[in-house]
Design an enzyme around this catalytic site. Sequence first.
Site, PDB file in Angstrom:
ATOM      1  N   TYR A  35       0.337  11.347 -10.098  1.00 49.20           N
ATOM      2  CA  TYR A  35      -0.044  10.239  -9.197  1.00 49.20           C
ATOM      3  C   TYR A  35      -0.482   9.033 -10.021  1.00 49.20           C
ATOM      4  O   TYR A  35       0.040   7.934  -9.858  1.00 49.20           O
ATOM      5  CB  TYR A  35      -1.173  10.681  -8.263  1.00 49.20           C
ATOM      6  CG  TYR A  35      -1.868   9.524  -7.587  1.00 49.20           C
ATOM      7  CD1 TYR A  35      -3.134   9.122  -7.989  1.00 49.20           C
ATOM      8  CD2 TYR A  35      -1.241   8.822  -6.567  1.00 49.20           C
ATOM      9  CE1 TYR A  35      -3.762   8.036  -7.385  1.00 49.20           C
ATOM     10  CE2 TYR A  35      -1.862   7.745  -5.951  1.00 49.20           C
ATOM     11  CZ  TYR A  35      -3.123   7.354  -6.380  1.00 49.20           C
ATOM     12  OH  TYR A  35      -3.749   6.269  -5.783  1.00 49.20           O
ATOM     13  N   GLY A  94      -8.929  18.069 -14.644  1.00 50.93           N
ATOM     14  CA  GLY A  94      -8.624  16.633 -14.617  1.00 50.93           C
ATOM     15  C   GLY A  94      -9.806  15.774 -14.229  1.00 50.93           C
ATOM     16  O   GLY A  94      -9.747  14.553 -14.308  1.00 50.93           O
ATOM     17  N   SER A 104      -4.973   1.968  -8.822  1.00 49.05           N
ATOM     18  CA  SER A 104      -6.064   2.944  -8.744  1.00 49.05           C
ATOM     19  C   SER A 104      -6.764   3.116 -10.075  1.00 49.05           C
ATOM     20  O   SER A 104      -6.158   2.973 -11.136  1.00 49.05           O
ATOM     21  CB  SER A 104      -5.487   4.296  -8.308  1.00 49.05           C
ATOM     22  OG  SER A 104      -6.425   5.328  -8.514  1.00 49.05           O
ATOM     23  N   PHE A 143       0.831  -1.219   0.000  1.00 49.83           N
ATOM     24  CA  PHE A 143       0.000   0.000   0.000  1.00 49.83           C
ATOM     25  C   PHE A 143       0.861   1.263   0.000  1.00 49.83           C
ATOM     26  O   PHE A 143       0.419   2.320  -0.442  1.00 49.83           O
ATOM     27  CB  PHE A 143      -0.865   0.057   1.275  1.00 49.83           C
ATOM     28  CG  PHE A 143      -1.921  -0.989   1.378  1.00 49.83           C
ATOM     29  CD1 PHE A 143      -1.775  -2.074   2.229  1.00 49.83           C
ATOM     30  CD2 PHE A 143      -3.093  -0.874   0.640  1.00 49.83           C
ATOM     31  CE1 PHE A 143      -2.776  -3.030   2.345  1.00 49.83           C
ATOM     32  CE2 PHE A 143      -4.096  -1.826   0.752  1.00 49.83           C
ATOM     33  CZ  PHE A 143      -3.931  -2.911   1.604  1.00 49.83           C
ATOM     34  N   ASN A 187      -8.531  16.261   0.369  1.00 51.77           N
ATOM     35  CA  ASN A 187      -8.821  16.547  -1.038  1.00 51.77           C
ATOM     36  C   ASN A 187     -10.100  15.849  -1.477  1.00 51.77           C
ATOM     37  O   ASN A 187     -10.862  16.364  -2.266  1.00 51.77           O
ATOM     38  CB  ASN A 187      -7.680  16.011  -1.925  1.00 51.77           C
ATOM     39  CG  ASN A 187      -6.365  16.729  -1.626  1.00 51.77           C
ATOM     40  OD1 ASN A 187      -6.335  17.948  -1.577  1.00 51.77           O
ATOM     41  ND2 ASN A 187      -5.303  15.974  -1.386  1.00 51.77           N
ATOM     42  N   LYS A 236       1.213   5.141 -10.660  1.00 51.60           N
ATOM     43  CA  LYS A 236       0.450   3.897 -10.457  1.00 51.60           C
ATOM     44  C   LYS A 236       0.553   3.002 -11.687  1.00 51.60           C
ATOM     45  O   LYS A 236       0.812   1.808 -11.603  1.00 51.60           O
ATOM     46  CB  LYS A 236      -1.022   4.221 -10.160  1.00 51.60           C
ATOM     47  CG  LYS A 236      -1.264   4.792  -8.781  1.00 51.60           C
ATOM     48  CD  LYS A 236      -0.974   3.754  -7.718  1.00 51.60           C
ATOM     49  CE  LYS A 236      -1.192   4.254  -6.322  1.00 51.60           C
ATOM     50  NZ  LYS A 236      -0.856   3.249  -5.297  1.00 51.60           N
TER      51      LYS A 236
HETATM   52  C1  WQD Z   1     -15.187  12.615  -6.046  1.00 48.50           C
HETATM   53  C2  WQD Z   1     -16.253  13.487  -6.708  1.00 48.50           C
HETATM   54  C3  WQD Z   1     -15.360  15.498  -7.662  1.00 48.50           C
HETATM   55  C4  WQD Z   1     -14.142  17.240  -3.819  1.00 48.50           C
HETATM   56  C5  WQD Z   1      -9.581  10.506  -6.325  1.00 48.50           C
HETATM   57  C6  WQD Z   1      -8.323   9.980  -6.924  1.00 48.50           C
HETATM   58  C7  WQD Z   1      -8.383   8.482  -7.057  1.00 48.50           C
HETATM   59  C8  WQD Z   1      -8.692   7.855  -5.725  1.00 48.50           C
HETATM   60  C9  WQD Z   1      -9.962   8.462  -5.151  1.00 48.50           C
HETATM   61  C10 WQD Z   1      -6.564   7.169  -4.816  1.00 48.50           C
HETATM   62  C11 WQD Z   1     -15.800  14.081  -8.030  1.00 48.50           C
HETATM   63  C12 WQD Z   1     -16.308  15.825  -6.508  1.00 48.50           C
HETATM   64  C13 WQD Z   1     -14.634  16.395  -4.791  1.00 48.50           C
HETATM   65  C14 WQD Z   1     -14.786  18.483  -3.587  1.00 48.50           C
HETATM   66  C15 WQD Z   1     -16.387  17.964  -5.296  1.00 48.50           C
HETATM   67  N1  WQD Z   1      -7.607   8.010  -4.838  1.00 48.50           N
HETATM   68  N2  WQD Z   1     -15.745  16.747  -5.508  1.00 48.50           N
HETATM   69  N3  WQD Z   1     -15.889  18.793  -4.337  1.00 48.50           N
HETATM   70  O1  WQD Z   1     -11.303  12.603  -7.892  1.00 48.50           O
HETATM   71  O2  WQD Z   1     -12.975  10.678  -8.029  1.00 48.50           O
HETATM   72  O3  WQD Z   1     -10.677  10.235  -7.172  1.00 48.50           O
HETATM   73  O4  WQD Z   1      -9.762   9.887  -5.072  1.00 48.50           O
HETATM   74  O5  WQD Z   1      -6.390   6.174  -5.429  1.00 48.50           O
HETATM   75  O6  WQD Z   1      -7.129   8.058  -7.505  1.00 48.50           O
HETATM   76  O7  WQD Z   1      -8.218  10.517  -8.225  1.00 48.50           O
HETATM   77  O8  WQD Z   1     -12.250  11.541  -5.793  1.00 48.50           O
HETATM   78  O9  WQD Z   1     -13.254  12.451  -3.755  1.00 48.50           O
HETATM   79  O10 WQD Z   1     -11.721  13.942  -5.100  1.00 48.50           O
HETATM   80  O11 WQD Z   1     -13.979  13.391  -6.000  1.00 48.50           O
HETATM   81  O12 WQD Z   1     -17.389  18.272  -5.970  1.00 48.50           O
HETATM   82  O13 WQD Z   1     -14.368  19.317  -2.714  1.00 48.50           O
HETATM   83  O14 WQD Z   1     -16.536  14.602  -5.853  1.00 48.50           O
HETATM   84  O15 WQD Z   1     -15.527  16.416  -8.747  1.00 48.50           O
HETATM   85  O16 WQD Z   1     -16.917  14.150  -8.902  1.00 48.50           O
HETATM   86  P1  WQD Z   1     -11.843  11.337  -7.332  1.00 48.50           P
HETATM   87  P2  WQD Z   1     -12.755  12.871  -5.087  1.00 48.50           P
END
Ligand code: WQD
Length: 352
Positions: free
Chosen positions: A161, A308, A137, A93, A211, A165
Amino acid sequence: MKSILVTGGAGFIGSHTCLTLLENGFEIFVFDSYINSSKKSLKNIIKILKKNNKDLESNLHLFKGDLKNVRNIEAIFQAALKKNKAIEAVIHFAGLKSVKESIVYPCSYWDNNVTGTINLLKIMEKYNCRNIVYSSSATVYKVKSNKLLNEKDECEPVNPYGQTKLTIENFLKDIFNSASSEWRIACLRYFNPAGAHKSGLIGESPLGKPNNLYPQITKVALGKMSEIKIFGSNWPTPDGTGVRDYIHVSDLAEGHLLALNYLLNNKPQILTLNLGTGKGTSVLEFIRIFERINNVKVPFSFSKRRDGDNAIVVANNSLAKSILKWIPKRNIEDICKSGWNWQLKNPNGFNK
Ligand code: WQD
């Protein structure tokens, strides 16, 4: 009793997997730098086991170290040999995992994630340990339509990132091809891990401002953040907000146990498997379900799309179901209930 090295075992998914491994009779050697995790998660694993009348503390060995230091890794393999408990397999991990941070610090992400993994494989080869489950991922995919993503779909990460992966997956393919009659490798592509163990004693504990969406929802509900900023309200989805495949962390942990047992009980091979529910939930749906299940309010406002991002990222999980006989047991409501229970019991996570 088989000995397993779990790198990053003090982290969110790592700690839930360590608990599942201990509950299923494995002896585990945890290797963690604690730069993005806490030893408290491992202490609480023992508490959970003791609550279930299982005193398995002697089956849990902790080693603090950094994968960039080969000697740190070798010390564990040597310690296990000295205890006559040679490491039989690795669940890997350990690595940095913030998309946003990887864009700002690519050197750190390539060094920690890729160099660290190369160091790990060097030592595994040296100690004749050729079984590994790797934490990959869904970020590796090139998301170009709204169909469910399967393991044969094109991969084209859009951030450092995700690049690390995919690079590690390709490196593991080269390792397998170098001795295909000896290696057993499973690359597990997680979609959106969320939720917490039902005890509320272990869960997601991001350092600083999270995040990801879900830990922000629980912090807003707790009043530690003012509102959720929803990134985009005009996506090509039913309600205009982003759709993701949220998978309960305990289902992920069980997926790792099944992958480990599958590798240990079958012929040498390399597998790439999606770990997701196959069901999508939009940001707005997630917020509404969380409010209903926990009888709380989660204020939000709409802002522009995040660079992105994609509209819909949902797994086709049929391969993991057919090969591992893995069936996710928990749904979005379980994620909302368990994550809130964890957050209420641990307002600051494992942070001070
Ligand atoms: C989820 C949804 C955002 C924050 C990431 C990584 C992925 C994995 C999981 C590690 C999306 C929306 C988010 C916010 C929002 N991690 N959002 N406001 O981007 O799908 O995936 O985390 O492996 O690799 O890329 O996850 O939780 O950031 O976003 O509207 O403040 O929530 O646009 O639709 P994501 P997320």
